[in-house]
Enzyme design. Structure first.
Site, mmCIF file in Angstrom:
data_model
loop_
_atom_site.group_PDB
_atom_site.id
_atom_site.type_symbol
_atom_site.label_atom_id
_atom_site.label_comp_id
_atom_site.label_asym_id
_atom_site.label_seq_id
_atom_site.Cartn_x
_atom_site.Cartn_y
_atom_site.Cartn_z
ATOM 1 N N ASP A 28 0.718 -1.485 -0.019
ATOM 2 C CA ASP A 28 -0.026 0.092 0.194
ATOM 3 C C ASP A 28 1.340 0.772 -0.065
ATOM 4 O O ASP A 28 1.596 1.026 0.472
ATOM 5 C CB ASP A 28 -0.614 -0.294 1.319
ATOM 6 C CG ASP A 28 -2.152 1.122 1.368
ATOM 7 O OD1 ASP A 28 -2.041 0.962 -0.357
ATOM 8 O OD2 ASP A 28 -2.915 1.380 2.372
ATOM 9 N N ARG A 41 -0.110 9.180 -10.022
ATOM 10 C CA ARG A 41 -0.005 8.156 -8.731
ATOM 11 C C ARG A 41 0.919 6.478 -10.023
ATOM 12 O O ARG A 41 1.314 5.894 -9.256
ATOM 13 C CB ARG A 41 -1.192 7.732 -8.915
ATOM 14 C CG ARG A 41 -2.128 8.545 -7.647
ATOM 15 C CD ARG A 41 -3.394 8.042 -7.794
ATOM 16 N NE ARG A 41 -3.783 7.076 -7.574
ATOM 17 C CZ ARG A 41 -3.939 6.643 -5.947
ATOM 18 N NH1 ARG A 41 -3.748 7.170 -5.432
ATOM 19 N NH2 ARG A 41 -3.625 5.256 -5.859
ATOM 20 N N THR A 74 -10.533 -7.111 -6.129
ATOM 21 C CA THR A 74 -11.563 -7.547 -6.987
ATOM 22 C C THR A 74 -12.550 -6.293 -6.436
ATOM 23 O O THR A 74 -12.956 -5.072 -7.555
ATOM 24 C CB THR A 74 -12.427 -8.019 -6.048
ATOM 25 O OG1 THR A 74 -12.610 -8.461 -5.323
ATOM 26 C CG2 THR A 74 -12.169 -10.179 -6.883
ATOM 27 N N ASN A 76 -10.138 -2.697 -6.944
ATOM 28 C CA ASN A 76 -9.378 -1.888 -7.477
ATOM 29 C C ASN A 76 -9.891 -1.816 -9.081
ATOM 30 O O ASN A 76 -10.249 -0.432 -9.387
ATOM 31 C CB ASN A 76 -8.121 -2.467 -7.873
ATOM 32 C CG ASN A 76 -7.621 -2.376 -6.478
ATOM 33 O OD1 ASN A 76 -6.761 -3.527 -6.287
ATOM 34 N ND2 ASN A 76 -7.838 -1.946 -5.649
ATOM 35 N N TRP A 77 -11.363 -2.508 -9.330
ATOM 36 C CA TRP A 77 -11.746 -1.807 -10.579
ATOM 37 C C TRP A 77 -12.646 -1.182 -10.340
ATOM 38 O O TRP A 77 -12.415 0.424 -10.992
ATOM 39 C CB TRP A 77 -12.420 -3.195 -11.000
ATOM 40 C CG TRP A 77 -12.287 -4.529 -11.195
ATOM 41 C CD1 TRP A 77 -12.524 -5.704 -10.612
ATOM 42 C CD2 TRP A 77 -11.226 -4.776 -12.557
ATOM 43 N NE1 TRP A 77 -12.244 -6.647 -11.266
ATOM 44 C CE2 TRP A 77 -11.482 -6.449 -12.838
ATOM 45 C CE3 TRP A 77 -11.320 -3.522 -13.473
ATOM 46 C CZ2 TRP A 77 -10.489 -6.748 -13.432
ATOM 47 C CZ3 TRP A 77 -10.332 -4.631 -15.126
ATOM 48 C CH2 TRP A 77 -9.883 -6.027 -14.818
ATOM 49 N N LEU A 203 -7.405 -6.244 6.758
ATOM 50 C CA LEU A 203 -6.957 -7.231 5.955
ATOM 51 C C LEU A 203 -7.268 -6.973 4.508
ATOM 52 O O LEU A 203 -6.814 -7.126 3.297
ATOM 53 C CB LEU A 203 -7.406 -7.952 6.379
ATOM 54 C CG LEU A 203 -6.350 -8.734 7.758
ATOM 55 C CD1 LEU A 203 -7.263 -10.128 8.131
ATOM 56 C CD2 LEU A 203 -5.354 -9.204 7.669
#
Ligand code: FPP
Length: 252
Positions: A28, A41, A74, A76-77, A203
């Site tokens: 992260d 980014r 999943t 992050n889309w 998590l």
């Protein structure tokens, strides 16, 4: 890497017998790293790849057998489409570029997640890399891509339900081992140590079943700045923990 080389490379304050077998990382802070430098980014993600490569090398040098990295969730889309596109293209480029080096270092790469939803060109690159490195005997490198733990658990339930419906197994056959055999991580021992960078204490839907007893190490360092010294610190902290797996100490 042979056992002698591992001992030579390992910092003297780390105990070779107490090294984790499997390390998992939530990488992260790429975006924040770039933003702090006035950069887009995506530059943070590029630097993040270098950090991951260095960590893989370090794990190999220090005798760690399995490294699992959370590359794309999943969820992050939901990021801006240009960032999603950049990340997926980056993965493809990295795989193509690094395959020869992975073969040279004897790395076995595996992807965990719902891979069918990825762009066909990336799926092809993934299949190629997994096939090429399949018989390598060195470090196992797992890349969680389009991975979500809840989705993984639901798809395992569906597969098992279908087997019961078809009469291939009985409900009584369902136990923890059978369930694990239907997860993406089938055949991979659970992580001993989870490292999360950039300070978040979450998590984030990563290996929820598998990390029931993992030790967790969180550092405020942003992922692109996570280096060997940081990893060394994480391992020292890990080696000071007493892993009880729900039991008590003999003399308590
Ligand atoms: C999160 O930073 C990090 C990612 C989304 C992972 C990017 C993936 C890699 C660096 C490695 C890919 C490797 C292979 C082998 C294909 P963030 O954007 O969430 O940072 P922020 O929290 O600061 O916004």
């Amino acid at each position: 890497m042979n056992a002698n080389e591992t001992l030579i490379e390992l910092p003297s304050d780390l105990c070779p017998q107490k090294m984790p077998h499997h390390v998992a990382v939530i990488m992260d802070g790429n975006g924040r790293w770039a933003k702090r430098r006035g950069l887009p980014r995506i530059v943070g993600h590029q630097r993040g790849v270098d950090t991951l490569k260095e960590l893989l090398r370090c794990c190999d040098d220090w005798g760690i057998k399995v490294l699992t990295a959370y590359a794309f969730s999943t969820e992050n889309w939901g990021r801006p489409s240009h960032e999603v596109e950049f990340l997926l293209t980056l993965f493809e480029r990295v795989l193509r570029r690094e395959l020869a080096e992975m073969m040279r270092k004897n790395v076995r790469i595996r992807f965990l997640g719902d891979l069918k939803a990825l762009p066909p060109s990336l799926q092809a690159e993934i299949a190629h890399a997994m096939e090429e490195t399949r018989n390598n005997q060195g470090i196992q490198f797992n890349v969680a891509t389009n991975y979500g733990s809840r989705q993984e658990i639901v798809q395992a339930c569906k597969q098992i339900a279908l087997k019961v419906k078809r009469g291939e197994i009985d409900v009584e056959d369902i136990d923890e081992q059978l369930f694990e055999n239907h997860l993406y991580t089938q055949g991979i021992s659970p992580p001993d140590l989870l490292i999360r960078t950039s300070g978040e204490m979450r998590l984030s839907n990563f290996l929820l079943w598998q990390m029931a007893y993992s030790e967790i190490y969180v550092t405020p360092t942003l992922w692109p700045d996570f280096d060997r010294e940081e990893f060394h610190r994480a391992l020292l902290s890990y080696q000071q923990r007493e892993r009880r797996f729900g039991r008590i100490k003999e003399d308590d």
